[in-house]
Design an enzyme around this catalytic site. Structure first.
Site, PDB file in Angstrom:
ATOM      1  N   ASP A  38       1.663  -3.964  -2.393  1.00  0.00           N
ATOM      2  CA  ASP A  38       2.676  -2.971  -3.612  1.00  0.00           C
ATOM      3  C   ASP A  38       1.039  -1.352  -3.378  1.00  0.00           C
ATOM      4  OD1 ASP A  38       2.652  -0.860  -5.669  1.00  0.00           O
ATOM      5  OD2 ASP A  38       3.204  -2.616  -6.886  1.00  0.00           O
ATOM      6  N   ASN A  41       2.705   4.647   6.655  1.00  0.00           N
ATOM      7  CA  ASN A  41       4.932   4.383   6.984  1.00  0.00           C
ATOM      8  C   ASN A  41       5.306   4.298   5.538  1.00  0.00           C
ATOM      9  OD1 ASN A  41       7.348   4.583   8.146  1.00  0.00           O
ATOM     10  ND2 ASN A  41       7.753   2.783   7.157  1.00  0.00           N
ATOM     11  N   TYR A  46       9.088  14.260  -3.592  1.00  0.00           N
ATOM     12  CA  TYR A  46       8.612  13.851  -2.099  1.00  0.00           C
ATOM     13  C   TYR A  46       8.337  15.069  -1.388  1.00  0.00           C
ATOM     14  CZ  TYR A  46      10.797  11.388   1.951  1.00  0.00           C
ATOM     15  OH  TYR A  46      10.050  11.625   3.692  1.00  0.00           O
ATOM     16  N   LYS A  91       4.261  14.945   0.255  1.00  0.00           N
ATOM     17  CA  LYS A  91       4.420  14.777   2.090  1.00  0.00           C
ATOM     18  C   LYS A  91       3.549  16.056   2.288  1.00  0.00           C
ATOM     19  CE  LYS A  91       6.865  11.176   3.160  1.00  0.00           C
ATOM     20  NZ  LYS A  91       6.343  10.175   3.470  1.00  0.00           N
TER      21      LYS A  91
END
Length: 262
Positions: free
Chosen positions: A66, A93, A162, A166
């Protein structure tokens, strides 16, 4: 026979139980690397990846991690060193997606989960990777690859967490590139567009949805995971060591289409 480009390297690929991570782990093994595979929920997928790595004559190790937990990440690197040695390739990733939730409606728990998984997790992994390299006597060349997204550049409504993660990962890469250049570590973002992975489950399973979505992509198709994996092989190989501090957009021209869609 062409010489393997990653012969006897040790790589950690997070989230290698499916999609881009799985394809990258397998591609690395085909090029001669031993691969540590991390997963959170899909033990069967991670085991499949491990078997594919070993089928190519390389060592594979699957570890549940995790990555929101710095202690779990620390254990990952300790176990990697104990069983394989010091890794010289790290591919961050693993990540989760969240869309369709405007900022005004977003819970703190949802925001925190995405940011901790997609930004804190890679930070923890980079930190442990660098510290482990510093303990090595040889200090060989090493590579960090952060899998971002076109959303490091393009924002979408309903994807604030998100997009923020990123975008933050993009700038983490840029900062690390400045900090690590003299240590012979190249650091690169790979920023995919639409890829046929479980993260794009609806498009993966429904050809009609996929056909609608690819209309925004100039080449009119989504990428396959192996196409992203081959970019990772190049960046990690000797041929890609001068690629540093930048983002490789593998998106079929999607980012060039911004502002052109009526």
């Amino acid at each position: 026979m062409e010489q393997m480009r990653l012969l006897d390297r040790i790589a950690i690929v997070t989230g290698a139980d499916s999609g881009i991570g799985q394809a990258t782990a397998i591609a690395f093994a085909e090029e001669g690397a031993d691969v540590v595979i991390t997963y959170l929920h899909d033990a069967a997928g991670a085991e499949f990846t491990r078997l594919e790595v070993e089928a190519r004559g390389r060592r594979g190790l699957a570890i549940r991690v995790d990555q929101r937990d710095p202690a779990a990440v620390s254990r990952l690197f300790a176990e990697t060193r104990g069983q394989f040695g010091v890794p010289t390739i790290l591919v961050n990733n693993a990540g989760i997606a969240m869309e369709g939730e405007p900022v005004k409606d977003m819970s703190i728990e949802d925001w925190d989960n995405v940011i901790r998984t997609n930004l804190y997790g890679p930070f923890y992994c980079c930190q442990q990777f660098i510290r482990l390299l510093e303990q090595g006597r040889d200090r060989p060349h090493a590579t960090i690859i952060n899998i971002t997204s076109v959303q490091e550049e393009i924002a979408y409504p309903g994807s604030a967490a998100y997009d923020s993660a990123k975008g933050g990962l993009r700038n983490l890469t840029r900062t690390l590139a400045l900090e690590l250049a003299e240590d012979d570590i190249n650091v690169v973002n790979i920023a995919p567009g639409m890829v046929l992975t479980p993260m794009n489950k609806e498009a993966l399973e429904n050809p009609q949805v996929r056909a609608e979505q690819v209309q925004y992509i100039p080449v009119k198709r989504a990428a396959e995971p192996w196409e992203i994996a081959q970019a990772a092989v190049y960046v990690a190989s000797r041929a890609g060591w001068y690629v540093h501090g930048t983002s490789l957009f593998i998106d079929g021209g999607l980012t060039r289409n911004v502002g052109q869609i009526p």
